[in-house]
Scaffold this motif. Structure first.
Motif, PDB file in Angstrom:
ATOM      1  N   VAL A  28     -52.366   5.191 -40.325  1.00  0.00           N
ATOM      2  CA  VAL A  28     -51.044   5.171 -40.858  1.00  0.00           C
ATOM      3  C   VAL A  28     -50.717   3.577 -41.326  1.00  0.00           C
ATOM      4  O   VAL A  28     -51.510   2.647 -40.825  1.00  0.00           O
ATOM      5  CB  VAL A  28     -49.850   5.843 -40.165  1.00  0.00           C
ATOM      6  N   GLU A  29     -49.680   3.131 -42.144  1.00  0.00           N
ATOM      7  CA  GLU A  29     -49.290   1.951 -42.363  1.00  0.00           C
ATOM      8  C   GLU A  29     -48.833   1.187 -41.046  1.00  0.00           C
ATOM      9  O   GLU A  29     -48.161   2.013 -39.932  1.00  0.00           O
ATOM     10  CB  GLU A  29     -48.128   1.998 -43.577  1.00  0.00           C
ATOM     11  N   PRO A  30     -48.784   0.076 -40.769  1.00  0.00           N
ATOM     12  CA  PRO A  30     -48.305  -0.720 -39.664  1.00  0.00           C
ATOM     13  C   PRO A  30     -46.687  -0.391 -39.491  1.00  0.00           C
ATOM     14  O   PRO A  30     -46.070  -0.134 -40.680  1.00  0.00           O
ATOM     15  CB  PRO A  30     -48.588  -2.289 -39.902  1.00  0.00           C
ATOM     16  N   PRO A  31     -46.206  -0.367 -38.358  1.00  0.00           N
ATOM     17  CA  PRO A  31     -44.743   0.086 -38.420  1.00  0.00           C
ATOM     18  C   PRO A  31     -43.744  -1.008 -38.779  1.00  0.00           C
ATOM     19  O   PRO A  31     -44.307  -2.393 -38.875  1.00  0.00           O
ATOM     20  CB  PRO A  31     -44.799   0.217 -36.823  1.00  0.00           C
ATOM     21  N   THR A  32     -42.833  -0.675 -39.454  1.00  0.00           N
ATOM     22  CA  THR A  32     -41.745  -1.893 -39.996  1.00  0.00           C
ATOM     23  C   THR A  32     -40.643  -2.194 -39.291  1.00  0.00           C
ATOM     24  O   THR A  32     -39.839  -3.136 -39.309  1.00  0.00           O
ATOM     25  CB  THR A  32     -41.246  -1.354 -41.347  1.00  0.00           C
ATOM     26  N   GLY A  33     -40.666  -1.252 -37.889  1.00  0.00           N
ATOM     27  CA  GLY A  33     -39.195  -1.512 -37.060  1.00  0.00           C
ATOM     28  C   GLY A  33     -38.246  -0.593 -37.682  1.00  0.00           C
ATOM     29  O   GLY A  33     -37.036  -0.740 -36.853  1.00  0.00           O
ATOM     30  N   ASP A  34     -38.509  -0.097 -38.574  1.00  0.00           N
ATOM     31  CA  ASP A  34     -37.131   1.011 -39.245  1.00  0.00           C
ATOM     32  C   ASP A  34     -37.377   2.345 -38.648  1.00  0.00           C
ATOM     33  O   ASP A  34     -36.269   3.095 -39.169  1.00  0.00           O
ATOM     34  CB  ASP A  34     -37.243   1.021 -40.795  1.00  0.00           C
ATOM     35  N   ASP A  35     -38.250   2.734 -38.136  1.00  0.00           N
ATOM     36  CA  ASP A  35     -38.531   3.933 -37.390  1.00  0.00           C
ATOM     37  C   ASP A  35     -37.093   4.397 -36.419  1.00  0.00           C
ATOM     38  O   ASP A  35     -37.206   3.694 -35.503  1.00  0.00           O
ATOM     39  CB  ASP A  35     -39.782   4.165 -36.838  1.00  0.00           C
ATOM     40  N   PRO A  36     -36.310   5.440 -36.812  1.00  0.00           N
ATOM     41  CA  PRO A  36     -35.089   5.750 -36.193  1.00  0.00           C
ATOM     42  C   PRO A  36     -35.690   6.245 -34.467  1.00  0.00           C
ATOM     43  O   PRO A  36     -35.000   6.194 -33.584  1.00  0.00           O
ATOM     44  CB  PRO A  36     -34.525   6.813 -36.751  1.00  0.00           C
ATOM     45  N   LEU A  37     -36.853   6.693 -34.380  1.00  0.00           N
ATOM     46  CA  LEU A  37     -37.454   7.133 -33.096  1.00  0.00           C
ATOM     47  C   LEU A  37     -37.563   6.107 -32.337  1.00  0.00           C
ATOM     48  O   LEU A  37     -37.285   6.150 -30.881  1.00  0.00           O
ATOM     49  CB  LEU A  37     -38.550   8.090 -33.341  1.00  0.00           C
ATOM     50  N   ASP A  38     -38.073   5.055 -32.830  1.00  0.00           N
ATOM     51  CA  ASP A  38     -38.281   3.611 -32.339  1.00  0.00           C
ATOM     52  C   ASP A  38     -37.222   3.190 -31.604  1.00  0.00           C
ATOM     53  O   ASP A  38     -36.858   2.748 -30.433  1.00  0.00           O
ATOM     54  CB  ASP A  38     -39.076   2.816 -32.883  1.00  0.00           C
ATOM     55  N   CYS A  94     -46.492  -3.629 -27.312  1.00  0.00           N
ATOM     56  CA  CYS A  94     -46.019  -2.932 -28.372  1.00  0.00           C
ATOM     57  C   CYS A  94     -44.993  -4.023 -28.856  1.00  0.00           C
ATOM     58  O   CYS A  94     -43.895  -4.226 -28.155  1.00  0.00           O
ATOM     59  CB  CYS A  94     -45.284  -1.611 -27.864  1.00  0.00           C
ATOM     60  N   ALA A  95     -45.250  -4.239 -30.140  1.00  0.00           N
ATOM     61  CA  ALA A  95     -44.278  -5.207 -30.979  1.00  0.00           C
ATOM     62  C   ALA A  95     -42.806  -4.881 -30.742  1.00  0.00           C
ATOM     63  O   ALA A  95     -42.547  -3.822 -31.041  1.00  0.00           O
ATOM     64  CB  ALA A  95     -44.753  -5.778 -32.249  1.00  0.00           C
ATOM     65  N   GLY A  96     -42.001  -5.683 -30.145  1.00  0.00           N
ATOM     66  CA  GLY A  96     -40.431  -5.255 -30.135  1.00  0.00           C
ATOM     67  C   GLY A  96     -39.961  -4.507 -28.844  1.00  0.00           C
ATOM     68  O   GLY A  96     -39.002  -4.237 -28.667  1.00  0.00           O
ATOM     69  N   TRP A  97     -40.883  -4.021 -28.142  1.00  0.00           N
ATOM     70  CA  TRP A  97     -40.685  -3.189 -26.827  1.00  0.00           C
ATOM     71  C   TRP A  97     -40.804  -4.056 -25.413  1.00  0.00           C
ATOM     72  O   TRP A  97     -41.896  -4.717 -25.425  1.00  0.00           O
ATOM     73  CB  TRP A  97     -41.592  -2.072 -27.090  1.00  0.00           C
ATOM     74  N   LEU A  98     -39.951  -3.935 -24.793  1.00  0.00           N
ATOM     75  CA  LEU A  98     -40.138  -4.511 -23.400  1.00  0.00           C
ATOM     76  C   LEU A  98     -40.848  -3.424 -22.572  1.00  0.00           C
ATOM     77  O   LEU A  98     -41.082  -2.247 -23.186  1.00  0.00           O
ATOM     78  CB  LEU A  98     -38.802  -4.432 -22.448  1.00  0.00           C
ATOM     79  N   VAL A  99     -41.264  -3.747 -21.335  1.00  0.00           N
ATOM     80  CA  VAL A  99     -42.031  -2.739 -20.661  1.00  0.00           C
ATOM     81  C   VAL A  99     -41.171  -1.437 -20.342  1.00  0.00           C
ATOM     82  O   VAL A  99     -41.615  -0.491 -20.104  1.00  0.00           O
ATOM     83  CB  VAL A  99     -42.653  -3.456 -19.093  1.00  0.00           C
ATOM     84  N   ARG A 100     -39.959  -1.614 -20.239  1.00  0.00           N
ATOM     85  CA  ARG A 100     -39.098  -0.358 -19.729  1.00  0.00           C
ATOM     86  C   ARG A 100     -39.087   0.308 -21.113  1.00  0.00           C
ATOM     87  O   ARG A 100     -38.984   1.591 -20.881  1.00  0.00           O
ATOM     88  CB  ARG A 100     -37.559  -0.745 -19.505  1.00  0.00           C
ATOM     89  N   ASP A 101     -39.045  -0.062 -22.391  1.00  0.00           N
ATOM     90  CA  ASP A 101     -39.143   0.748 -23.472  1.00  0.00           C
ATOM     91  C   ASP A 101     -40.552   1.503 -23.495  1.00  0.00           C
ATOM     92  O   ASP A 101     -40.383   2.929 -23.916  1.00  0.00           O
ATOM     93  CB  ASP A 101     -38.909  -0.111 -24.788  1.00  0.00           C
ATOM     94  N   LEU A 102     -41.472   0.790 -22.992  1.00  0.00           N
ATOM     95  CA  LEU A 102     -42.635   1.421 -22.928  1.00  0.00           C
ATOM     96  C   LEU A 102     -42.740   2.591 -22.284  1.00  0.00           C
ATOM     97  O   LEU A 102     -43.331   3.756 -22.413  1.00  0.00           O
ATOM     98  CB  LEU A 102     -43.926   0.575 -22.780  1.00  0.00           C
TER      99      LEU A 102
END
Length: 217
Positions: free
Chosen positions: A71-81, A29-37
């Motif tokens: 949906v559209e590809p994520p922009t990295g701005d999603d507050p839940l992410d 998952c772009a921008g996520w470490l394994v711990r984030d996943l």
């Protein structure tokens, strides 16, 4: 529903057996470490519990495939992410994250086994049978299992039957089949934009290549 259980158990087992240092490695998952996943999987398990405890009287509006929106590809701005990353960091020690995932994840697994597949449940303002909802989550578990092992070649991958079912669902959403020479994992990775197709794969994809990635939401 059996495939939900097998896919979910395989994913939870893979996380439970990771050495601590793997939690700091990147995931698929772009921008996520394994711990984030792993933290996201805790949230997924909570969603399963909430949905199975949300009965509905209305007729189903979605099935296992149409549960997913393109949906559209994520922009990295999603507050839940962003919240997921902060929550993951707050665990500090991988053993705490493992414990929480095992605790909530096991409960979600038991709830799935006990659920009446014909019962109607509500989620995201939609109605599905519990069986369709759990079948939809085979896609979630399979894709995230691929995300987990993206940079961890020593970790076992998702069950073959989960890969096959997820590919079939993605092809139904795409309205087209991926080339037969694509493995199920490659069809899912390329189809959802987790990796770019090679020049050879792009030729094999033909017209479908122009409609990728299929981002599920």
């Amino acid at each position: 529903m059996d495939l939900f259980s097998r896919s979910w158990a395989a994913l939870r087992t893979a996380v439970a057996e990771l050495p601590d240092e793997d939690f700091e490695r990147p995931s698929g998952c772009a921008g996520w470490l394994v711990r984030d996943l792993a933290c996201h999987l805790v949230i997924d398990a909570q969603d399963v519990l909430i949905t199975l405890a949300t009965p509905e009287d209305r007729e189903p509006t979605r099935n296992a495939v149409t549960y997913w929106d393109l949906v559209e590809p994520p922009t990295g701005d999603d507050p839940l992410d962003a919240l997921t990353v902060r929550l993951a960091a707050a665990y500090q020690e991988p053993r705490l994250l493992k414990f929480h995932l095992d605790d909530v994840g096991s409960a979600a697994g038991r709830a799935a086994v006990l659920a009446d597949p014909a019962a109607r449940v509500g989620t995201k303002d939609q109605v599905l049978t519990a069986g369709d909802y759990l079948s939809a989550y085979v896609m979630e578990w399979t894709l995230h299992h691929l995300d987990l092992i993206a940079h961890l070649p020593h970790v076992a991958g998702p069950p073959a039957e989960g890969l096959s079912r997820a590919r079939a669902m993605l092809e139904e959403l795409a309205g087209a089949a991926f080339p037969a020479e694509f493995s199920d994992a490659d069809a899912l990775l390329v189809g959802t934009g987790r990796r770019a197709p090679t020049a050879e794969e792009r030729v094999a994809l033909g017209e479908l290549a122009g409609r990728l990635p299929l981002v599920l939401g």
